[in-house]
Design a protein around this motif. Structure first.
Motif, PDB file in Angstrom:
ATOM      1  N   SER A  62      42.054  47.208  63.344  1.00  0.00           N
ATOM      2  CA  SER A  62      40.989  46.998  64.328  1.00  0.00           C
ATOM      3  C   SER A  62      41.515  47.503  65.662  1.00  0.00           C
ATOM      4  O   SER A  62      42.727  47.519  65.892  1.00  0.00           O
ATOM      5  N   TYR A  63      40.627  47.970  66.515  1.00  0.00           N
ATOM      6  CA  TYR A  63      41.078  48.386  67.848  1.00  0.00           C
ATOM      7  C   TYR A  63      39.961  48.317  68.867  1.00  0.00           C
ATOM      8  O   TYR A  63      38.781  48.381  68.555  1.00  0.00           O
ATOM      9  N   ILE A  98      45.574  44.703  60.368  1.00  0.00           N
ATOM     10  CA  ILE A  98      45.092  43.465  59.763  1.00  0.00           C
ATOM     11  C   ILE A  98      45.606  43.290  58.341  1.00  0.00           C
ATOM     12  O   ILE A  98      45.958  42.193  57.929  1.00  0.00           O
ATOM     13  N   PRO A 154      40.750  42.110  68.772  1.00  0.00           N
ATOM     14  CA  PRO A 154      41.390  42.839  69.882  1.00  0.00           C
ATOM     15  C   PRO A 154      40.450  43.062  71.069  1.00  0.00           C
ATOM     16  O   PRO A 154      40.902  43.198  72.206  1.00  0.00           O
ATOM     17  N   MET A 155      39.140  43.080  70.813  1.00  0.00           N
ATOM     18  CA  MET A 155      38.165  43.250  71.896  1.00  0.00           C
ATOM     19  C   MET A 155      38.165  42.039  72.839  1.00  0.00           C
ATOM     20  O   MET A 155      37.701  42.109  73.955  1.00  0.00           O
ATOM     21  N   ASP A 194      45.287  46.378  66.222  1.00  0.00           N
ATOM     22  CA  ASP A 194      45.835  45.361  65.312  1.00  0.00           C
ATOM     23  C   ASP A 194      45.836  45.908  63.893  1.00  0.00           C
ATOM     24  O   ASP A 194      44.854  46.525  63.469  1.00  0.00           O
ATOM     25  N   PRO A 202      42.576  37.677  61.331  1.00  0.00           N
ATOM     26  CA  PRO A 202      43.257  38.222  62.502  1.00  0.00           C
ATOM     27  C   PRO A 202      42.473  37.953  63.787  1.00  0.00           C
ATOM     28  O   PRO A 202      41.296  37.657  63.737  1.00  0.00           O
ATOM     29  N   LYS A 203      43.156  38.083  64.910  1.00  0.00           N
ATOM     30  CA  LYS A 203      42.483  37.963  66.208  1.00  0.00           C
ATOM     31  C   LYS A 203      41.564  39.157  66.439  1.00  0.00           C
ATOM     32  O   LYS A 203      41.651  40.169  65.737  1.00  0.00           O
TER      33      LYS A 203
END
Lengths: 249, 249
Positions: B9-10, B91, A123-124, B89, A120-121
């Motif tokens: 994720s965040y 994941i 987010p930060m 996100d 995944p990308k």
């Protein structure tokens, strides 16, 4: 009157670009507001070496401006740094000759472009790299980027309708590297000047070539035929960094 | 009813933390809002393995929740990911046993703490690393961090007034490395559980030791005497990342 040259860095995310414009937050306006306070309320105009677009970041933008009298340069740098918004840092400041102009003095610029190829990308990094989650053949990009080095007419890589007449520029170094730990593709371009959206159009084209949707030799054809419609899409501004400006002695 | 486990994720910058609270934007609330939409308007409660604080980021937070019926997990993951705010996100997602609980199932957590030791600081990282522009003796930090590994009573490193009674935890790995290219100090801590503000207090203490304002052996003393006032300041939340959670089989 004394002329000062400053090196500044900024996070472009919350700016509509470097250059002052009505009803939008710009780097120029933020710095000019601070300088006016430091100049007993009198307006000061700053000039920037590179007029970065909306969302574009800088580690080494150069500006110049004039103030009456003489100041201690470290005190002035500190005041300007701490009193300007937190997304702008004033890294260095020095006195220069009265006829120095950050944009017209001969210099080379280095731009970096960050592509987040992670799945995944991250987010930060969503405001600090362009996410490209599609398959990429790194060796194709490496080969294609070589065609960009040297002196060329970059008409095919600039936004159509640009006012500048002479579109011949020299790129002294065009490199790409893979940061496997962070899952980034990092492009670096050094040259004596870049046209409007040139770096973003070159990156958009190189990604399309890496993704196998365009032949490697297309770069040469875009340069030869000077036709913007042959190039790939414009990569987003959030991955672009004005990294360094070096002036000739 | 089916229980789902998700890895998310965040970017913690715009959140008042993971856990739902009145009049503040939280990760829990954002995900619950999306789940309610995906559940024909019926409220869904999520549980998080780590209740990260305001400003703290995550690459590998784990949550679980229940939904009626059965869903295609990839479709559900995609819907949840794309319909939730862009700073979160989703994941991975999978079905788990009805009695799985992300917080109580045995697991180890890894936290990372990023310190920007660059002068000048990097404005792009101001929400993603803690800036520490003071002199640091890296070898002192390396030596001190070794005392933290193992099973200890971490009372001296937690916020005073914590409700948890048993403050004995095991840190299986405590490491620090220097990223010279990016000018970052990167701390990594893996363990079977961490107390409130423990990682930030350990980092604050290690930085003070690295800055020569505290003896290396102070870490041992803080553990022995269980006295928070002997430790260094709490490092800011913006440098902290919940990196990975691994469950025992």
């Amino acid at each position: 009157m004394t002329r000062y040259k400053a090196i500044i860095s900024y996070d472009g995310y919350n700016f509509a670009g470097f250059q002052r414009q009505p009803n939008a937050r710009t780097v120029q306006e933020e710095i000019e507001k601070t300088l006016q306070r430091l100049n007993r309320g009198q307006a000061v105009t700053i000039h920037g070496a590179g007029r970065t677009d909306s969302g574009v970041h800088a580690y080494g933008q150069v500006i110049h401006f004039d103030l009456e009298g003489e100041r201690n340069v470290e005190k002035l740098r500190f005041a300007l740094d701490t009193q300007t918004a937190e997304d702008i840092d004033v890294i260095a400041l020095e006195e220069v000759a009265d006829d120095f102009h950050c944009r017209y003095a001969k210099h080379s610029k280095t731009y970096e472009f960050l592509v987040d190829i992670g799945r995944p990308k991250n987010p930060m990094m969503r405001h600090y790299a362009t996410h490209y989650p599609y398959p990429l053949d790194f060796s194709r990009i490496e080969e294609a980027i070589g065609y960009l080095e040297g002196t060329h007419d970059f008409t095919g890589f600039t936004a159509s309708g640009t006012a500048v007449e002479n579109k011949v520029r020299t790129i002294t170094a065009a490199k790409v590297r893979l940061d496997r730990e962070r899952n980034f593709l990092i492009f670096t371009f050094t040259g004596n000047g870049f046209l409007y959206k040139q770096v973003r159009n070159m990156v958009g084209t190189l990604l399309k070539i890496g993704n196998n949707r365009m032949p490697i030799e297309q770069v040469e054809r875009i340069l030869d035929e000077k036709d913007r419609s042959l190039a790939g899409p414009t990569a987003a501004g959030n991955g672009l960094y004005l990294k360094e400006i070096i002036y000739e002695e």
